[in-house]
Each structure stands twice: as structure tokens, then as C-alpha cells.
Design an enzyme around this catalytic site. Structure first.
Site, PDB file in Angstrom:
ATOM      1  N   LYS A 220       0.813  -1.229   0.000  1.00 58.11           N
ATOM      2  CA  LYS A 220       0.000   0.000   0.000  1.00 58.11           C
ATOM      3  C   LYS A 220       0.839   1.269   0.000  1.00 58.11           C
ATOM      4  O   LYS A 220       2.019   1.247   0.338  1.00 58.11           O
ATOM      5  CB  LYS A 220      -0.967  -0.021   1.190  1.00 58.11           C
ATOM      6  CG  LYS A 220      -2.155  -0.918   0.882  1.00 58.11           C
ATOM      7  CD  LYS A 220      -3.287  -0.779   1.832  1.00 58.11           C
ATOM      8  CE  LYS A 220      -4.440  -1.670   1.358  1.00 58.11           C
ATOM      9  NZ  LYS A 220      -5.450  -1.858   2.389  1.00 58.11           N
ATOM     10  N   ARG A 254      -3.845  -9.986   4.933  1.00 53.93           N
ATOM     11  CA  ARG A 254      -4.266  -9.992   3.518  1.00 53.93           C
ATOM     12  C   ARG A 254      -3.088  -9.511   2.684  1.00 53.93           C
ATOM     13  O   ARG A 254      -2.690  -8.360   2.787  1.00 53.93           O
ATOM     14  CB  ARG A 254      -5.470  -9.062   3.370  1.00 53.93           C
ATOM     15  CG  ARG A 254      -6.067  -9.016   1.974  1.00 53.93           C
ATOM     16  CD  ARG A 254      -7.241  -8.042   1.928  1.00 53.93           C
ATOM     17  NE  ARG A 254      -7.816  -7.991   0.603  1.00 53.93           N
ATOM     18  CZ  ARG A 254      -7.350  -7.249  -0.392  1.00 53.93           C
ATOM     19  NH1 ARG A 254      -6.298  -6.474  -0.207  1.00 53.93           N
ATOM     20  NH2 ARG A 254      -7.928  -7.282  -1.574  1.00 53.93           N
TER      21      ARG A 254
HETATM   22  N1  HH2 Z   1      -7.487  -3.483   0.806  1.00 53.31           N
HETATM   23  C1  HH2 Z   1      -7.817  -3.497  -0.498  1.00 53.31           C
HETATM   24  C2  HH2 Z   1      -8.956  -4.198  -0.934  1.00 53.31           C
HETATM   25  N2  HH2 Z   1      -9.720  -4.881  -0.059  1.00 53.31           N
HETATM   26  N3  HH2 Z   1     -10.162  -5.601   2.139  1.00 53.31           N
HETATM   27  C3  HH2 Z   1      -9.840  -5.608   3.445  1.00 53.31           C
HETATM   28  N4  HH2 Z   1     -10.583  -6.296   4.323  1.00 53.31           N
HETATM   29  N5  HH2 Z   1      -8.750  -4.933   3.917  1.00 53.31           N
HETATM   30  C4  HH2 Z   1      -7.945  -4.203   3.105  1.00 53.31           C
HETATM   31  O1  HH2 Z   1      -6.984  -3.576   3.604  1.00 53.31           O
HETATM   32  C5  HH2 Z   1      -8.259  -4.173   1.706  1.00 53.31           C
HETATM   33  C6  HH2 Z   1      -9.395  -4.902   1.254  1.00 53.31           C
HETATM   34  C7  HH2 Z   1      -6.953  -2.784  -1.483  1.00 53.31           C
HETATM   35  O2  HH2 Z   1      -5.954  -3.638  -1.972  1.00 53.31           O
HETATM   36  P1  HH2 Z   1      -5.999  -4.386  -3.397  1.00 53.31           P
HETATM   37  O3  HH2 Z   1      -7.154  -5.321  -3.478  1.00 53.31           O
HETATM   38  O4  HH2 Z   1      -4.691  -4.999  -3.644  1.00 53.31           O
HETATM   39  O5  HH2 Z   1      -6.153  -3.189  -4.420  1.00 53.31           O
HETATM   40  P2  HH2 Z   1      -7.345  -2.728  -5.357  1.00 53.31           P
HETATM   41  O6  HH2 Z   1      -8.480  -2.330  -4.476  1.00 53.31           O
HETATM   42  O7  HH2 Z   1      -6.764  -1.551  -6.127  1.00 53.31           O
HETATM   43  O8  HH2 Z   1      -7.717  -3.883  -6.237  1.00 53.31           O
END
Ligand code: HH2
Length: 276
Positions: A220, A254
Site C-alpha cells: 500500500k 491480507r
Molecule cells: N485493501 C484493499 C482491498 N480490499 N479488504 C480488506 N478487508 N482490507 C484491506 O486492507 C483491503 C481490502 C486494497 O488492496 P488491493 O485489493 O490490492 O487493491 P485494489 O483495491 O486496487 O484492487
């Protein structure tokens, strides 16, 4: 402690690793696979084989400025992957805030619903209450498109804690059993670097409360802000952050980089397990 997660009862005797599978077109981490089911299945398999205890599948990026995806498009991406992955016998979480998507993926065999909006959308609680799915309640200030514009809190730790407690109570009042819930402060979701650091420092306190805590900091921007590194070069910081979260008592981590996180946790557990 055990987390009831659909077909599974996951013992929380060690931190669990949740491997990210992004069916998005525009994820911040650059790993989105949109509708490429074949590559998504291969990526899910690789995450599982690398040691993921559960998989988290998402089809709409939450990155500021990312496109909003319709429920139909979200399901068109999610359902073929679910159909392939559910029979493997790995717990599958779906990252969605849309009640109609929740209902459809629960029917398709999802074991957990991970809601970045903390089950605040009308109909979200009703969509999941009667299932046996695990539920991750995450805190977010604002909406993904604009949440990073000017996040403000009087006391970020108190406000995030109060939101999680309130949504947890709402779910329990709807008949959800407590062993289905986990809570997530939502790193990077309507938070400045200082807010994220305050929340990270407060993790031990949050983790001592009634529900398991899920932490997502992998790759992040808070790690980019601290290290000056671009998103593709944040592995060391991501693993360190996961380890610090485990040390603080987080139950689920995660992550994008499952194998590296597992290695770090294996070392940590060996040192922390009595008798080794
Ligand atoms: N972060 C993201 C998405 N979903 N869910 C939970 N519970 N906690 C988190 O910190 C969280 C989440 C963002 O990360 P990522 O899925 O890699 O990115 P994007 O939303 O751009 O697909």
C-alpha cells in the site's frame, strides 16, 4: 478461537495468510486480471500452493479514481473463478460491498464476504445474515473515488473502533453468530499516513478485543510514502508490516506475496512457540 467461514472452521492459533486474487482492470498493485479467468485460476492456484490459508477474490478496484464496476460485470468476473476454485477445498472470500453480489456469491459457494464498506449498504446485512459465511467488517471513510482527498478525524483510533463495534453489533442483532466476524481498520481507506500509523500503533489494543482482526497493508501507498519505493518494489516493507501486524495480534494478513509472508511468519512462529 475459531472463525466460522462457510464450509470451514478456521482455527486462529496462528496468523492466517489471505492471498489476494484481483479480477480488476486497474488495481493499484498492477496485478488485476479482469475477465481473464484462465490466468485468474492459475494465480489463485499459485497463491494457494504458496501457502495461502484462504483466498480473497475481488473484481472492483478500490484505488482512488478506479472505475466503478456494475454488479453484473462484477459477477461475470467472479462466478467463473468461484466455480473453478470452490471445489479445491480452500476457503474463498469475496471482496465486495454490493448486496446483490454478496447474495449471488454466497449461493455459488463463497465462504467469506469481505466488505470494505463494513456492511453499511442497504441490504448488505440481510444478504449475508442467514448464511454461514465469515464476514470481514472493514472501516472506510468516504468513498473509494474521493476517500484520499482530505481525510479527517478528531481521533482516528477511537472513531474507527467505534464504527467497527457498531457494525459488529448490527450484524449480531441480525442473528449473525459472533464466531463469523472479523474486523479490519481499513489501512489506506480514507486515511493519511499519520492516521495509518496511529491505527497500526493501536493494533494490539484492537486485537485484544472480542473479534479477530484482519490487516491489509500489502504494497500500500503508506509503505511507498515511508520507503520512497514504487508499488512493484514494496515486498520487504510489506513483509515487515505483515510481521509487525502478526506481532500485534492480527489473526488474518491480507497479502499479495504469500510465499514471502509465509516464510517470515514461519520464523516468527518458531521463535514464539514454546518448547522450540
Ligand atoms: N485493501 C484493499 C482491498 N480490499 N479488504 C480488506 N478487508 N482490507 C484491506 O486492507 C483491503 C481490502 C486494497 O488492496 P488491493 O485489493 O490490492 O487493491 P485494489 O483495491 O486496487 O484492487
Amino acid at each position: 478461537m475459531v472463525l466460522q467461514c462457510g464450509r470451514f472452521q478456521l482455527p486462529l492459533t496462528r496468523p492466517l495468510v489471505m492471498g489476494i486474487v484481483n479480477l480488476t482492470a486497474d488495481s493499484f498493485s498492477g496485478d488485476g486480471l479482469a475477465r481473464d479467468t484462465e490466468r485468474a485460476v492459475a494465480h489463485a492456484r499459485a497463491q494457494w500452493e504458496a501457502g495461502a490459508d484462504l483466498l480473497d477474490i475481488g473484481a472492483e478496484s478500490t484505488r482512488p479514481g478506479a472505475a466503478v464496476v456494475s454488479a453484473r460485470e462484477e459477477l461475470d468476473r467472479l462466478l467463473p473463478l468461484l466455480e473453478a476454485v470452490v471445489p479445491w477445498g480452500v476457503p474463498v472470500s469475496v471482496d465486495t460491498y454490493k448486496p446483490e453480489v454478496m447474495a449471488a456469491v454466497v449461493a455459488a459457494g463463497a465462504d467469506m464476504i469481505n466488505d470494505i464498506a463494513g456492511f453499511t449498504h442497504p441490504g448488505a446485512i440481510a444478504a449475508v445474515a442467514e448464511s454461514q459465511c465469515g464476514l470481514c467488517v472493514m472501516h472506510m471513510q468516504g468513498q473509494p473515488g474521493s476517500m484520499q482527498a482530505d481525510p479527517r478525524y478528531q481521533n482516528v483510533v477511537a472513531e474507527v473502533g467505534a464504527f467497527l463495534a457498531e457494525q459488529g453489533s448490527r450484524l449480531l442483532a441480525a442473528g449473525v453468530s459472533p464466531n463469523r466476524l472479523c474486523l479490519d481498520p481499513g489501512f489506506g481507506f480514507g486515511k493519511t499516513l499519520d492516521h495509518n500509523l496511529d491505527l497500526f500503533r493501536s493494533l494490539p489494543e484492537l486485537c485484544r478485543q472480542d473479534f479477530p482482526v484482519l490487516v491489509g497493508v500489502s504494497r500500500k501507498s503508506m509503505l511507498g510514502a515511508l520507503t520512497g519505493r514504487p508499488v512493484g518494489d514494496r515486498l520487504a516493507a510489506s513483509v515487515a508490516a505483515a510481521l509487525l501486524a502478526a506481532q500485534a495480534g492480527a489473526a488474518i494478513l491480507r497479502v499479495h506475496d504469500v510465499a514471502a509472508t509465509r516464510d517470515a511468519l514461519t520464523l516468527w512462529q518458531a521463535i514464539h512457540t514454546q518448547g522450540n
